[in-house]
Design an enzyme around this catalytic site. Structure first.
Site, PDB file in Angstrom:
ATOM      1  N   GLU A  56     100.609  26.509  38.476  1.00 12.73           N
ATOM      2  CA  GLU A  56     101.631  27.563  38.599  1.00 12.73           C
ATOM      3  C   GLU A  56     102.444  27.604  37.309  1.00 12.73           C
ATOM      4  O   GLU A  56     102.415  26.646  36.526  1.00 12.73           O
ATOM      5  CB  GLU A  56     102.558  27.248  39.786  1.00 12.73           C
ATOM      6  N   GLU A 171      86.124  18.132  38.542  1.00 15.84           N
ATOM      7  CA  GLU A 171      86.317  19.002  37.384  1.00 15.84           C
ATOM      8  C   GLU A 171      86.291  18.167  36.104  1.00 15.84           C
ATOM      9  O   GLU A 171      85.666  18.529  35.118  1.00 15.84           O
ATOM     10  CB  GLU A 171      87.654  19.745  37.512  1.00 15.84           C
ATOM     11  N   GLN A 208      78.185  10.857  -0.750  1.00 13.73           N
ATOM     12  CA  GLN A 208      78.485   9.846   0.266  1.00 13.73           C
ATOM     13  C   GLN A 208      79.705  10.201   1.114  1.00 13.73           C
ATOM     14  O   GLN A 208      79.780   9.831   2.286  1.00 13.73           O
ATOM     15  CB  GLN A 208      78.672   8.478  -0.394  1.00 13.73           C
TER      16      GLN A 208
END
Ligand SMILES: Cc1cc2nc3c(=O)[nH]c(=O)nc-3n(C[C@H](O)[C@H](O)[C@H](O)COP(=O)(O)OP(=O)(O)OC[C@H]3O[C@@H](n4cnc5c(N)ncnc54)[C@H](O)[C@@H]3O)c2cc1C
Length: 308
Positions: A56, A171, A208
């Site tokens: 919310e 989730e 590198q």
């Protein structure tokens, strides 16, 4: 499949994961037989789009404690009042799982309610304009005295926080997959580019300092794979605690942001351009550290579970 979808378009997996994973998963696990029969086949086939409404405007990380959306018993049903925001699929969803504080007999507990589009009093916003995952519409849900039948209380009423936390764990468990897809694609693009792009008369992968970047990205990617494929690598179902799930989300979310940002760097100016894809992957990746509980919430949850 999830990794492949995320490699191409993370937003599709976000929307699909919410509808198929969060919404269908919640109804399958906790719904009554009638609710399962009514909604799950359509959600699983993709004919129906689902949205999962917990957050919310004033209740994000503290989604339970600060929730003000309420459900009031009224005759043979409930009346929902409140507002949800940042809800994936909200602008187009057919069915919403809405979490609300049920005020009954003087007690309040958080319950999930099934609300169908078209129910009087339910409105949704247009898709919000946002940083990434543009293919996944995110919006607000407005509940202005939405009257629903008692049969729409999920499962006829479920055990309060444990249920919601279980869904959040699911989730969080999906985020390593999404993160890995985004990072894997960014690494692939960066490695290829480093072999093709020449400066100072040679491919930049010969330097590198570029190699160090690639090596560090690869190390993160290996760990992300280990989190995502723990079961596969162990050859059995690996039991995971809440701390393990949150650790996977925490690590993979941050690693996805790091790898995609490093990919931009290896592509130099081109990495900053839309055309080269990596900037889109980086914008998508940032959501992995926010959605389903931010980095800090993962850290707090891990620590709480370790010391309790
Ligand atoms: C694209 C997108 C899709 C989303 N989809 C959904 C959805 O489908 N359904 C749904 O319900 N929600 C969804 N969300 C909401 C998401 O879960 C919240 O944004 C998230 O939980 C954080 O809440 P908040 O944004 O209110 O941030 P806040 O809670 O306001 O946090 C702001 C900052 O404060 C930090 N913070 C807060 N509390 C603490 C604490 N105790 N200690 C330390 N730091 C703290 C946070 O980590 C963060 O950095 C989505 C969000 C986005 C961006």
């Amino acid at each position: 499949v999830g990794i492949e979808i995320a490699r191409v378009c993370g937003g599709v997996l976000v929307s699909y994961g919410v509808s198929y994973g969060q919404v269908a998963g919640t109804i399958r696990k906790h719904g009554t037989p009638a609710q399962v029969e009514r909604w799950v086949p359509g959600l699983m086939s993709g004919e129906i789009i689902g949205a999962w409404g917990l957050t919310e405007p004033g209740a994000g990380s503290d989604a339970f404690g600060s929730m003000i959306t309420t459900a009031r018993p009224d005759g043979d049903g409930f009346v929902l009042k409140g507002q949800k925001t940042f809800i994936t699929n909200a602008p187009y969803a057919d069915v919403f799982v809405i979490y609300a504080k049920l005020v009954e007999n003087g007690a309040r507990n958080i319950q999930p309610f099934l609300v169908e589009r078209g129910t009087p009093g339910l409105e949704t916003s247009k898709p919000f304009r946002k940083m990434g995952t543009h293919s996944s519409p995110t919006g607000a849900v407005y509940l202005d005295d939405v009257r629903i039948p008692r049969a729409n209380l999920l499962g006829g009423g479920v055990k309060e926080r444990d249920h919601v936390k279980g869904r959040l764990s699911d989730e969080r468990a999906g985020i390593p997959t999404l993160s890995l897809g985004l990072a894997d694609r960014a690494f692939e693009l960066a490695l290829k580019y480093s072999k093709e792009r020449e400066q100072f008369g040679q491919p930049i992968c010969n330097f590198q300092l570029v190699q160090r970047r690639l090596a560090r990205m690869y190390g993160l990617l290996c760990n992300m794979r280990n989190f995502t494929f723990a079961d596969f690598l162990a050859g059995r179902k690996v039991p995971m605690s809440v701390a393990d799930i949150c650790a996977g989300k925490l690590y993979c979310g941050e690693a996805a942001t790091e790898i995609t940002m490093q990919a931009i760097h290896i592509l130099g100016g081109n990495g900053y351009m839309e055309e080269y894809e990596v900037e889109r992957l980086a914008r998508d990746a940032k959501l992995m550290e926010l959605g389903g509980g931010t980095t800090e919430i993962q850290e707090l949850t891990i620590a709480r579970n370790l010391i309790q």
